[in-house]
Design a protein around this motif. Structure first.
Motif, PDB file in Angstrom:
ATOM      1  N   PHE A 285      43.358  35.823  40.245  1.00 18.47           N
ATOM      2  CA  PHE A 285      43.654  36.163  38.851  1.00 18.47           C
ATOM      3  C   PHE A 285      44.671  37.039  38.514  1.00 18.47           C
ATOM      4  N   ASN A 286      45.429  37.408  39.259  1.00 23.70           N
ATOM      5  CA  ASN A 286      46.467  38.403  39.076  1.00 23.70           C
ATOM      6  C   ASN A 286      47.999  37.694  39.663  1.00 23.70           C
ATOM      7  N   VAL A 308      33.221  39.865  39.137  1.00 23.12           N
ATOM      8  CA  VAL A 308      34.480  39.432  39.325  1.00 23.12           C
ATOM      9  C   VAL A 308      35.552  40.412  38.555  1.00 23.12           C
ATOM     10  N   HIS A 309      34.920  40.947  37.331  1.00 17.96           N
ATOM     11  CA  HIS A 309      36.064  41.888  36.703  1.00 17.96           C
ATOM     12  C   HIS A 309      36.523  42.744  37.512  1.00 17.96           C
ATOM     13  N   ASP A 316      41.446  42.738  31.637  1.00 23.90           N
ATOM     14  CA  ASP A 316      40.200  42.411  30.816  1.00 23.90           C
ATOM     15  C   ASP A 316      40.024  40.885  30.216  1.00 23.90           C
ATOM     16  N   SER A 317      41.144  40.131  30.233  1.00 23.17           N
ATOM     17  CA  SER A 317      41.036  39.053  29.842  1.00 23.17           C
ATOM     18  C   SER A 317      41.675  37.998  30.724  1.00 23.17           C
ATOM     19  N   SER A 318      41.722  36.589  30.585  1.00 25.37           N
ATOM     20  CA  SER A 318      42.513  35.686  31.406  1.00 25.37           C
ATOM     21  C   SER A 318      42.330  34.529  30.521  1.00 25.37           C
ATOM     22  N   SER A 419      30.753  38.978  33.471  1.00 24.24           N
ATOM     23  CA  SER A 419      30.467  39.524  32.294  1.00 24.24           C
ATOM     24  C   SER A 419      31.101  40.882  32.031  1.00 24.24           C
ATOM     25  N   GLY A 420      31.787  41.365  32.973  1.00 22.81           N
ATOM     26  CA  GLY A 420      32.781  42.489  32.838  1.00 22.81           C
ATOM     27  C   GLY A 420      33.978  42.293  32.014  1.00 22.81           C
ATOM     28  N   PHE A 421      34.489  41.036  32.020  1.00 22.76           N
ATOM     29  CA  PHE A 421      35.783  40.396  31.329  1.00 22.76           C
ATOM     30  C   PHE A 421      35.408  40.508  29.818  1.00 22.76           C
TER      31      PHE A 421
END
Length: 765
Positions: A285-286, A308-309, A316-318, A419-421
């Motif tokens: 994701f990075n 996952v976040h 915070d988003s992707s 859910s953390g995103f």
């Protein structure tokens, strides 16, 4: 590998027979005093043991002898320096190999070990061989570890110990012994050769970067040899990496393996599949170079949910496509899987229909929790919270909860929790298996996002849920060719609690899946969905057993297609339970639903079972768009009354307002009353009557009213009492009889005969 050969390097100093002017009585740097003409040093052309040698008298505490030429040194190179010496007379000294390290700018590289092991000369005339290895990495047998800074050496030896002794020294020998260290690692660049320590304490990040640069230049791979390497900062390896040793990093630092980006490589890197998966997920994701993490068929044991976040850590988003594929997750028993349960008082108002206010103990209410309480429909979740304002945002409206009451908030735990995103789109989970072992749930979606795609996955024995949406992260979601296996298969239907999928947003495609014995397969909010090619079944072994809905629709105007499914021992339940004002007002009522080409089966069910149940949660609703065509309905081990019904526990449908309802072309087996609309019935009037009453006897959907007549066809002549033919066309009166399911055919005079009359439960569009 031998750099003296491959790079054409000249390593050997000249023999002493060529002259002593290139040999220094010092460190060997320019300006050093040479041995040429020094009275205490001389070349001996003939010796019993040496063909030619240097003879020197030790007069200094450390008598240095250095070649003034530059012996090349490279990172990854290992040089063995050897000298044969013997004492001739006088005091017996000690001997050691020594060298001076210089960098590319001809400057001394300080802080390095520049001497080898010391050997004592024990007797006169005995030939003693002294040796030492100079190399870049901390490897076995390396006496002088120089790292990557030096570019050359002034090699030689030191005489230490007592002064006054006479020593003879054979010609020095310098050999490239790199092959001794890399014989089995051809094409590999070892991080130790570039300064890595591998003790788990020193920061080896720079050494990894240097080794990677060298591997790129050579077209080889980076070898992380045995050891535990501490990496304090982000490390990205553009070359293939092979891990014999392992790495450890702070949570904020990332390891990016661009040439072998897969779980096996990360598992090797961190010495553990679970930590390896977390780190690979962090990199996925990075880093934009790869869109997919291949798990390589590996299994990841989980003793706790993966947030996952929190793992990704930096965003915070992707919105970039990201794929996790080809592996499995196996949940292991631990306290981390226990539900978090909080009961708090809160207030609800229909004017703010997706919010609870004045929430007591709100700090302890977890985001993502399932909400239960009076007037709360199925699958309502906490999407977010504002602790300062004491408010909770909900995924759906509550149908009958105005006022203040106690609510229970139950937070399930998920193998993969997004859910953390704040917003994640275009995530694909493919060819994965979630072995939940009745410990936890499988996947929680982000609160917002588009096109989350789950395909070819197995979800087994979830404690509570398979795929959960707590907000709008299911918008456009695709679920294809997956299998969902309940942990409750041996329980009666009435005792089951697990749910495979829930949906809040619009436009999902749920296709070609198989779901076995859940309470519900899908609880579906929103609109615009397609359910195609699925097989869900929810039977048990109870005679006349209760069945639950396989598919629950929670909104009225659903704009939905249910096509080609195998709906087995369960039913479609159509409600408006996610409506804060469930009574019909200025809105669309139940409509927009197409049910075409499905197989409906039931076995050992009670006669009152039906496959399509409409349940209004408020008064005044009606059907204004329902197409049920080309389906097959079959009951085994007993018949059922009819295939559709209204559950009027809370409110009835207003069948007097029904519009655009088609129920035709279906096949019925062991159904007491078939359902057709429009329906044509035959009326035989044996006695003369002016008004014929034609009953549709339950054919009309939902036992509805006969609101329209499309056609009347006389079969044969219609005759009066005199036997004369009557050719006048009759008129009709609709919605006759106690239940309004009959029509009256009115003739100009009493007549008898046969007609075929086509009636409808709905009004024209």
């Amino acid at each position: 590998m031998n750099m003296a050969i491959t790079d054409g390097l000249t390593l050997m100093p000249p023999v002493f027979a060529n002259g002593l002017e290139v040999w220094a009585n010092g460190d060997g740097t320019p300006g050093s005093t040479t041995l040429d003409g020094v009275p205490t040093a001389a070349f001996v052309p003939a010796d019993a043991d040496f063909a030619g040698c240097l003879e020197i008298v030790k007069l200094n505490a450390t008598e240095q002898i250095r070649y003034m030429g530059e012996t090349p040194y490279r990172p990854g190179m290992y040089l063995r320096v050897t000298a044969r010496v013997k004492a001739m007379s006088g005091n017996l000294p000690n001997v050691r190999i020594a060298a001076w390290a210089g960098d590319a700018s001809l400057t001394h590289v300080a802080g390095l070990v520049e001497t080898g092991p010391s050997v004592a000369l024990a007797q006169y005339g005995e030939v003693v061989e002294v040796t030492a290895i100079i190399g870049s990495g901390q490897r076995g047998g390396v006496d002088m570890v120089w790292g990557t800074a030096p570019a050359y050496a002034h090699v030689g030896l030191d005489l230490t110990g007592p002064d006054g002794g006479v020593v003879r020294i054979d010609d020095l020998r310098v050999e490239d012994v790199t092959v001794a260290y890399l014989a089995q690692m051809l094409g590999a660049v070892d991080v130790r050769d570039y300064g890595a320590v591998g003790d788990g304490v020193a920061d080896d990040s720079a050494a990894f970067a240097a080794a990677d640069a060298a591997a790129q230049a050579q077209g080889g791979e980076v070898l992380i040899s045995a050891g535990r390497y501490r990496l304090e900062s982000n490390v990205s390896l553009a070359s293939p990496a092979r891990f014999v040793g392992t790495v450890e990093m702070p949570a904020s630092a990332r390891l990016t393996l661009t040439r072998n980006f897969n779980l096996p490589a990360y598992a090797d890197a961190f010495g553990d599949e679970t930590e390896g998966f977390r780190r690979a997920l962090q990199a996925l994701f990075n880093f934009a170079d790869h869109d997919a993490l291949d798990m390589g068929g590996r299994n990841v044991d989980l003793t706790a949910p993966i947030d996952v976040h929190a793992v990704v850590g930096t965003r915070d988003s992707s919105a970039i496509r990201r794929v996790i594929r080809n592996g499995s997750f196996y949940l292991r028993d631990s306290a981390e899987w226990a539900d978090t349960v909080v009961t708090s008082q809160a207030s609800y108002s229909a004017s703010d229909p997706k919010r609870l206010s004045n929430v007591a103990d709100i700090a302890n209410v977890p985001v993502g929790a399932l909400v239960t309480g009076a007037g709360v429909g199925r699958e309502v979740y906490v999407t977010s919270k504002n602790v300062g304002a004491a408010t909770l945002e909900l995924s759906a409206e509550l149908h009958d909860a105005v006022g203040t009451q106690n609510y229970t908030f139950r937070r399930f735990k998920y193998a993969l929790d997004f859910s953390g995103f704040s917003d994640v789109s275009r995530v694909v989970l493919a060819d994965l298996e979630f072995q939940c072992n009745s410990l936890g749930s499988a996947v929680m979606l982000p609160p917002a996002g588009l096109i989350f795609h789950v395909r070819d996955c197995f979800f087994s024995n979830m404690k509570d849920r398979g795929i959960t949406s707590t907000g709008r992260g299911c918008q456009g979601m695709l679920v294809d060719r997956c299998q969902f296996l309940s942990r409750e298969q041996q329980l009666p239907v009435s005792a089951r609690e697990t749910i495979a999928i829930n949906v809040n947003a619009n436009d999902t495609k749920i296709r070609d899946n198989r779901a076995v014995r859940f309470r519900h397969f899908v609880v579906s909010g929103g609109a615009g969905h397609i359910y195609a090619g699925n097989h869900w079944f929810q039977d048990d072994h109870e005679p006349d057993g209760i069945r639950t809905a396989g598919l629950v629709l929670t909104n009225t105007n659903v704009k939905m297609l249910i096509n080609g499914n195998y709906i087995d021992n369960s039913f479609i339940e159509w409600t408006n339970e996610h409506d804060a004002a469930p009574e019909h007002s200025n809105e669309y009522s139940f409509g927009g639903l197409t049910i075409v080409g499905n197989i409906f089966t039931a076995i050992d069910v009670a006669p009152w079972f039906s496959w399509l149940v409409v349940k209004p949660y408020g008064a005044g609703h009606y059907i204004h768009g329902l197409n049920v065509t080309g389906n097959t309905f079959k009951s085994l081990n007993g018949s059922i009354n009819r295939v559709e019904k209204v559950d009027d526990t809370l409110a009835a449908l207003d069948m007097g307002r029904c519009r655009n309802l088609r129920f035709e072309g279906n096949l019925f087996t062991a159904i007491d009353q078939v359902t057709v609309n429009p329906v044509t019935v035959q009326m035989d009037q044996a006695t003369d009557a002016k008004t014929w009453v034609v009953a549709f006897d339950g054919y009309l959907p939902f036992d509805g009213r006969a609101r329209n007549v499309e056609n009347i066809v006389m079969e044969g002549e219609i005759r009066n009492a005199a036997g004369d033919g009557v050719y006048a066309y009759p008129f009709v009166r609709v919605e006759r009889g106690t239940d309004g399911d009959a029509v009256e055919v009115v003739w100009p005079e009493p007549v008898h005969g046969r007609v075929h009359i086509t009636g409808r439960v709905d009004a024209p569009n």
